[in-house]
Scaffold this motif. Structure first.
Motif, PDB file in Angstrom:
ATOM      1  N   TRP A   1      37.773  10.152  -1.118  1.00 40.58           N
ATOM      2  CA  TRP A   1      37.524  11.154  -0.330  1.00 40.58           C
ATOM      3  C   TRP A   1      36.514  10.904   0.703  1.00 40.58           C
ATOM      4  CZ3 TRP A   1      40.289  15.192  -0.796  1.00 40.58           C
ATOM      5  CH2 TRP A   1      41.211  15.250  -1.654  1.00 40.58           C
TER       6      TRP A   1
ATOM      7  N   GLY B   1      34.963  16.244  -3.232  1.00 43.94           N
ATOM      8  CA  GLY B   1      35.575  14.907  -3.386  1.00 43.94           C
ATOM      9  C   GLY B   1      34.547  13.773  -3.411  1.00 43.94           C
TER      10      GLY B   1
ATOM     11  N   ALA C   1      35.847  18.216   1.023  1.00 46.69           N
ATOM     12  CA  ALA C   1      36.102  16.855   0.756  1.00 46.69           C
ATOM     13  C   ALA C   1      34.841  16.041   0.473  1.00 46.69           C
ATOM     14  CB  ALA C   1      37.020  15.929   1.932  1.00 46.69           C
TER      15      ALA C   1
END
Lengths: 219, 497
Positions: free
Chosen positions: B46, B89, B85
């Protein structure tokens, strides 16, 4: 000694404190704010968004305009929002009560748009600006949105909706650039943005409208 | 120097004097291997995705026609994909991995039910993937920090519920009676996050509150995610690794407790300072401003505690990668938090609100502090769960210097640019945009360019990091215990071998 329960209680109460203070208290005190009915006009304010504009708001959300544009006018004397012509008065809580999603925004890479409908009503201007901001605002760092438009071959009569691009942006001869329904909706939304009604709570913060022409030298 | 043997020992697990404890620890480490690797691996992937979107967004801001006609790559979406992200992530995955590993070590018990964690991890990462694809294809909610569409978020809830259940079980089965301050932070973070997240989801998306109450909920959530989730996990890691690597106890137990409770008390009121000047009740803003000022207490207390622990050991920064990243992070925590308190001051806020200064500040918190601490933690954890050493000290060095210089250029550049932008925006004699005269928009462009430059540097660093990790995973394990990979070997270690 096992202190875990004690620590846990502390952890619980600290967040419960701000949750009660910031969220619950405000929800209870002004979470039910009502529109104001104006007897003389027989209308209630703020007005609901017209259908097309409501669809346009979804386009505004999905393209992320909020990351460069706020929709909240600060009071005169705090910043220069009034002097830049972004609004005649400060935004108040009541302005937003009809909005399913409130898009105050925290960034002003571009100007505040809370009253863009009042300051720029021209559909054609908005269309050209969205197609490529460089057309109307040379040097802008606003993202272009050409994908909100379609290039068609002209069959028969040219479409009345087609946008009039200046050189060198003009379409190939025999073709025209037509806004998609999303572009039409988005522009309807922008045109609808104006908080002009004077609620009781705004009357003491009114200022003279800013002198025109200061905002951007293109105007 | 009395601390010499200690220092060498703490760098190198194989020379630890306490062999019994060592064996126990490696058993615990081994039990964390599979879930930790899974979360760390996802985190690093990520990080790369988030970095790519960061670079694209940064370029687009000074060169708007770059990929201008591709809808899913429009600025409003790439910037949002970047945020989600790197937050949900990279940062959350890394935080989970570090939190589990620390929990297991600190409660001195092997990690049980790792299957539960793996399922949670799968749900989380699928949720984030769907969420980001949703954002790129136009389903963003446009609520800052909560952009993922409502069809992605239930997966995150399931993931979190499993992790919460797991944390409770582990906490109960811990052997160690004493609760170290890192555990306080971890426990609090694991408890606070679901509360914040579920209130925000309910009051903003499921059953939206009326008007600007939404804005209060939004910033109560978004600011607290930083302060009550990432900050506690980052601090838990600092409190663990700083003394661990230096081989000496933390300066003051009392200060660490004071720091914890003052953070818990003040931070969660501070978020509303994002709405100063906005259409919300004045008293909430005043409360938020007061709480933001009070945040100086936990920050200074924690800063003193960390600094006093370092005093006398600064030379260790020459050797240990973990320490270097962690200390960079800890110092950034102090600086960025104090700046944060200052930003809540009305006069300062009048200028810096709505400008790139806020963006610089956010990156100083999430990157210069949190991400650097996570990098440092990963440099410590991975060799211990893989039983392999980092293949290249050079790559670690490249990683450190590119990201350290990169984030510094980033923060300094955008902070100056942001203050300028704010001052000019508040002066209506300066046009907003003009090609003939100086204008607010055109004056920011040099600073936006400096941000892209720093972005390139940080990208190089992230690639060096990823290459080093992949290399480490792929290379065979050395038959004998090897020396740890340090920037250079401390002189006393050469003697010890």
């Amino acid at each position: 000694m096992n202190r875990a329960p004690l620590i846990f209680l502390g952890i619980f109460f600290t967040l419960a404190f701000s949750w009660t203070g910031i969220i619950l208290t405000n929800q209870l005190t002004y979470g039910k704010l009502e529109p104001i009915v104006d007897q003389t006009e027989n209308k209630s304010y703020p007005e609901a968004l017209p259908g097309l504009a409501a669809q346009g708001k979804l386009v505004y959300q999905d393209l992320g305009c909020i990351y460069c544009h706020s929709q909240q006018v600060r009071r005169p004397g705090f910043g220069a929002d009034d002097k830049r012509g972004w609004g005649d008065r400060q935004s108040v809580a009541r302005d937003y009560i009809r909005e399913g999603r409130v898009l105050l925004g925290t960034m002003r890479t571009g100007p505040d748009l809370r009253n863009i409908g009042a300051r720029q009503a021209s559909r054609d201007w908005h269309m050209l600006h969205l197609y490529d901001p460089q057309i109307t605002s040379k040097g802008s760092i606003m993202a272009p949105f050409p994908f909100l438009f379609e290039t068609h071959k002209i069959v028969g009569q040219p479409s009345p909706k087609a946008i009039k691009l200046p050189a060198p942006y003009t379409a190939v001869p025999g073709y025209e650039v037509v806004p998609t329904p999303r572009a039409e909706a988005l522009v309807a939304y922008l045109q609808s943005l104006k908080d002009s009604y004077a609620y009781p709570e705004t009357r003491n913060v009114f200022v003279e409208p800013a002198s025109a022409g200061k905002m951007e030298d293109k105007q | 120097m009395a601390s010499v043997p200690n220092l060498a020992a703490s760098f190198d697990p194989a020379t630890s004097p306490d062999l019994v404890k060592r064996a126990e620890l490696s058993e615990i480490d081994a039990s964390t291997k599979v879930p930790a690797l899974f979360f760390l691996g996802s985190a690093v992937l990520w990080l790369l995705v988030g970095t790519a979107f960061a670079l694209i967004s940064s370029f687009k801001l000074h060169t708007p026609n770059y990929f201008g006609d591709i809808e899913w790559l429009t600025f409003g979406r790439t910037r949002t994909a970047h945020l989600n992200a790197v937050i949900y992530g990279w940062s959350v995955n890394a935080a989970f991995a570090v939190a589990f590993w620390l929990m297991a070590r600190l409660s001195r018990s092997v990690l049980r039910h790792s299957g539960l964690l793996m399922i949670a991890g799968a749900f989380w990462n699928i949720g984030v993937t769907i969420g980001i694809i949703g954002i790129l294809t136009g389903d963003s909610t446009s609520i800052e920090w909560l952009e993922m569409p409502p069809y992605a978020t239930p997966l995150l809830f399931v993931a979190y519920a499993l992790i919460g259940a797991w944390a409770l079980i582990t906490f109960r089965f811990g052997k160690s009676g004493h609760i170290y301050v890192s555990q306080w932070y971890l426990l609090a973070a694991l408890f606070w996050f679901p509360w914040l997240y579920s209130i925000a989801q309910i009051m903003l998306i499921l059953e939206p509150a009326r008007g600007t109450v939404q804005a209060l909920v939004n910033w109560w959530f978004a600011h607290n995610v930083l302060g009550l989730w990432f900050t506690p996990i980052g601090l838990a890691a600092v409190y663990y690794f700083l003394p661990k690597v230096l081989g000496k106890p933390i300066h003051s137990y009392y200060l660490s407790i004071l720091g914890f409770w003052s953070l818990a008390l003040f931070y969660n009121w501070a978020g509303v300072h994002h709405l100063i000047g906005g259409p919300v009740p004045a008293w909430v803003l005043s409360a938020g401003i007061a709480a933001s000022f009070m945040m100086a207490i936990p920050v200074i207390v924690t800063g003193i505690n960390h600094h006093m622990t370092m005093v006398g050991s600064f030379s260790a920064l020459k050797y240990s990668p973990t320490l270097r990243f962690i200390v960079f992070g800890a110092v950034s925590y102090t600086i960025t938090s104090l700046i944060g308190s200052l930003m809540a001051d009305r006069q300062v806020n009048e200028v810096v609100h709505f400008t790139h200064f806020t963006v610089a500040h956010a990156h100083q918190g999430m990157y210069a502090f949190f991400t650097m601490v996570m990098f440092g933690s990963i440099y410590y954890i991975l060799p211990r769960i893989l039983l392999k050493e980092w293949p290249s000290a050079m790559l670690i060095s490249v990683h450190f210097w590119t990201v350290a210089v990169g984030i510094t250029v980033y923060v300094v550049g955008l902070s100056i640019g942001g203050i300028k932008q704010g001052l000019e925006m508040n002066n209506a004699d300066i046009p907003f945009l003009s090609t003939t005269a100086a204008s607010v928009v055109t004056n920011t462009i040099p600073y936006l360019l400096s941000r892209s430059l720093s972005g390139v540097l940080m990208t190089i660093g992230h690639m060096a990091f990823a290459v080093n990790i992949s290399w480490m995973l792929l290379r065979p394990r050395a038959p004998q215990a090897t020396t740890p990979t340090l920037f250079q070997n401390p002189p006393e270690m050469e003697v010890a071998r």
